[in-house]
Enzyme design. Sequence first.
Site, PDB file in Angstrom:
ATOM      1  N   ASN A  20      -1.771   9.349  -7.596  1.00  0.00           N
ATOM      2  CA  ASN A  20      -1.901   7.947  -6.994  1.00  0.00           C
ATOM      3  C   ASN A  20      -1.270   6.725  -7.585  1.00  0.00           C
ATOM      4  O   ASN A  20      -1.128   5.799  -6.778  1.00  0.00           O
ATOM      5  CB  ASN A  20      -3.566   7.722  -6.694  1.00  0.00           C
ATOM      6  CG  ASN A  20      -3.811   6.457  -6.373  1.00  0.00           C
ATOM      7  OD1 ASN A  20      -3.638   5.960  -5.134  1.00  0.00           O
ATOM      8  ND2 ASN A  20      -3.990   5.407  -7.316  1.00  0.00           N
ATOM      9  N   TYR A  50      10.572  -0.586  -1.994  1.00  0.00           N
ATOM     10  CA  TYR A  50       9.226   0.041  -1.834  1.00  0.00           C
ATOM     11  C   TYR A  50       9.295   1.328  -0.695  1.00  0.00           C
ATOM     12  O   TYR A  50       8.826   2.398  -1.280  1.00  0.00           O
ATOM     13  CB  TYR A  50       8.167  -0.766  -1.420  1.00  0.00           C
ATOM     14  CG  TYR A  50       6.803  -0.269  -1.588  1.00  0.00           C
ATOM     15  CD1 TYR A  50       5.926   0.199  -2.792  1.00  0.00           C
ATOM     16  CD2 TYR A  50       5.778   0.093  -0.355  1.00  0.00           C
ATOM     17  CE1 TYR A  50       4.985   0.876  -2.888  1.00  0.00           C
ATOM     18  CE2 TYR A  50       4.888   0.683  -0.368  1.00  0.00           C
ATOM     19  CZ  TYR A  50       4.148   0.818  -1.784  1.00  0.00           C
ATOM     20  OH  TYR A  50       2.983   1.630  -1.748  1.00  0.00           O
ATOM     21  N   LYS A  82       9.076   5.593  -1.362  1.00  0.00           N
ATOM     22  CA  LYS A  82       7.967   6.378  -0.699  1.00  0.00           C
ATOM     23  C   LYS A  82       8.941   7.355   0.006  1.00  0.00           C
ATOM     24  O   LYS A  82       8.331   8.523   0.005  1.00  0.00           O
ATOM     25  CB  LYS A  82       7.129   5.777   0.181  1.00  0.00           C
ATOM     26  CG  LYS A  82       6.295   4.664  -0.368  1.00  0.00           C
ATOM     27  CD  LYS A  82       5.450   5.345  -1.704  1.00  0.00           C
ATOM     28  CE  LYS A  82       4.606   4.565  -2.364  1.00  0.00           C
ATOM     29  NZ  LYS A  82       3.745   5.540  -3.227  1.00  0.00           N
TER      30      LYS A  82
END
Length: 334
Positions: free
Chosen positions: A123, A211, A215
């Site tokens: 995470n 960002y 991902k």
Amino acid sequence: MSSTAKNQSRPGANQLKHLYQQARNPPKDPQTSYKGKTVLVTGANTGIGYQAAVKFAALGASPLVIAVRTQEKGEATKAAIIRETGNENIIVIPVDLSTFDAVKEFAAKLNEQVHKLDVALLNAGLAMPSFTKGPGGYEIALQVNVLSTALMALLILPKLRETAAANGTPSHLTFTSSKGYQDVEESWLDSSKTLIDQLNTEEGYSDQRHYMMTKLATMFVLQGVMDQHSDNQVIINAACPGFCKTDLGRNFSLVAKVFMGPIQYFVARTAEQGSRSLVSATILGPESIGKLWHDDEVLEPSRLQATERGAELYRETWGQILTILNKHIPPKDV
């Protein structure tokens, strides 16, 4: 206007409306027992990582392994989780994902301290307002979100596979990702650079695009690990918590925080609500392998992933990641 100000993300009216509805329709709260299962959570001391760790502990994880940057933060987190859940079977193993050596040291300690590993929730992650190099020479969000996370996945996978073989049921490896990766457009990609090289280049840096592109790279890591271990011994998937009130933007300027504060207040989920997707992703079956779990639904690949360019980008990205990590991974684990 500063480059940081230019980079600040300003959600449009339609996006705000969608987020408003999403915040008022959170995912289901998982109730599956984790009694007797060893569960690892990285980035467990704050935000959705902390809330996921609390849920695992409350649902009986034994032991719960929390990975945070320092032993001090880990012990404070452990004490807080015990206060909330009463579950004292918690192991703290520090890890600083800004360096490969720290990840390798963490994996060695994990192997020493737990004899099995049923669930791993990777995470830990960063969002940066401007281009920042880390100690390993890579842009820091690229290092933490992609490269170090990939290394950790590969190093702990043998333990997950051994546990699955001993249990006769699959183990679970879940990456925290974002549905925003599906918004990455081919036009954002510099044809003269690989995705990794582009993420590691200051020129043209945009915080929001960077960002989302990290991902996308995370989804390619997921796919790469899955393709190398496709026997379903480990359910490998990703989860998106949605837009949540967390400190993910802790590195942003005060101006950016003041701007985003009211938006988070009115249209963001709580960290607890977001963590539900992370925990429930670790109980899914083979139908979730290689895919993203979001709002109690398994999503299909993005439009870019489904194209030949997307397939080419995956092969190129995963190949470069393996080249970078090769000297840090025992040959048997590649």
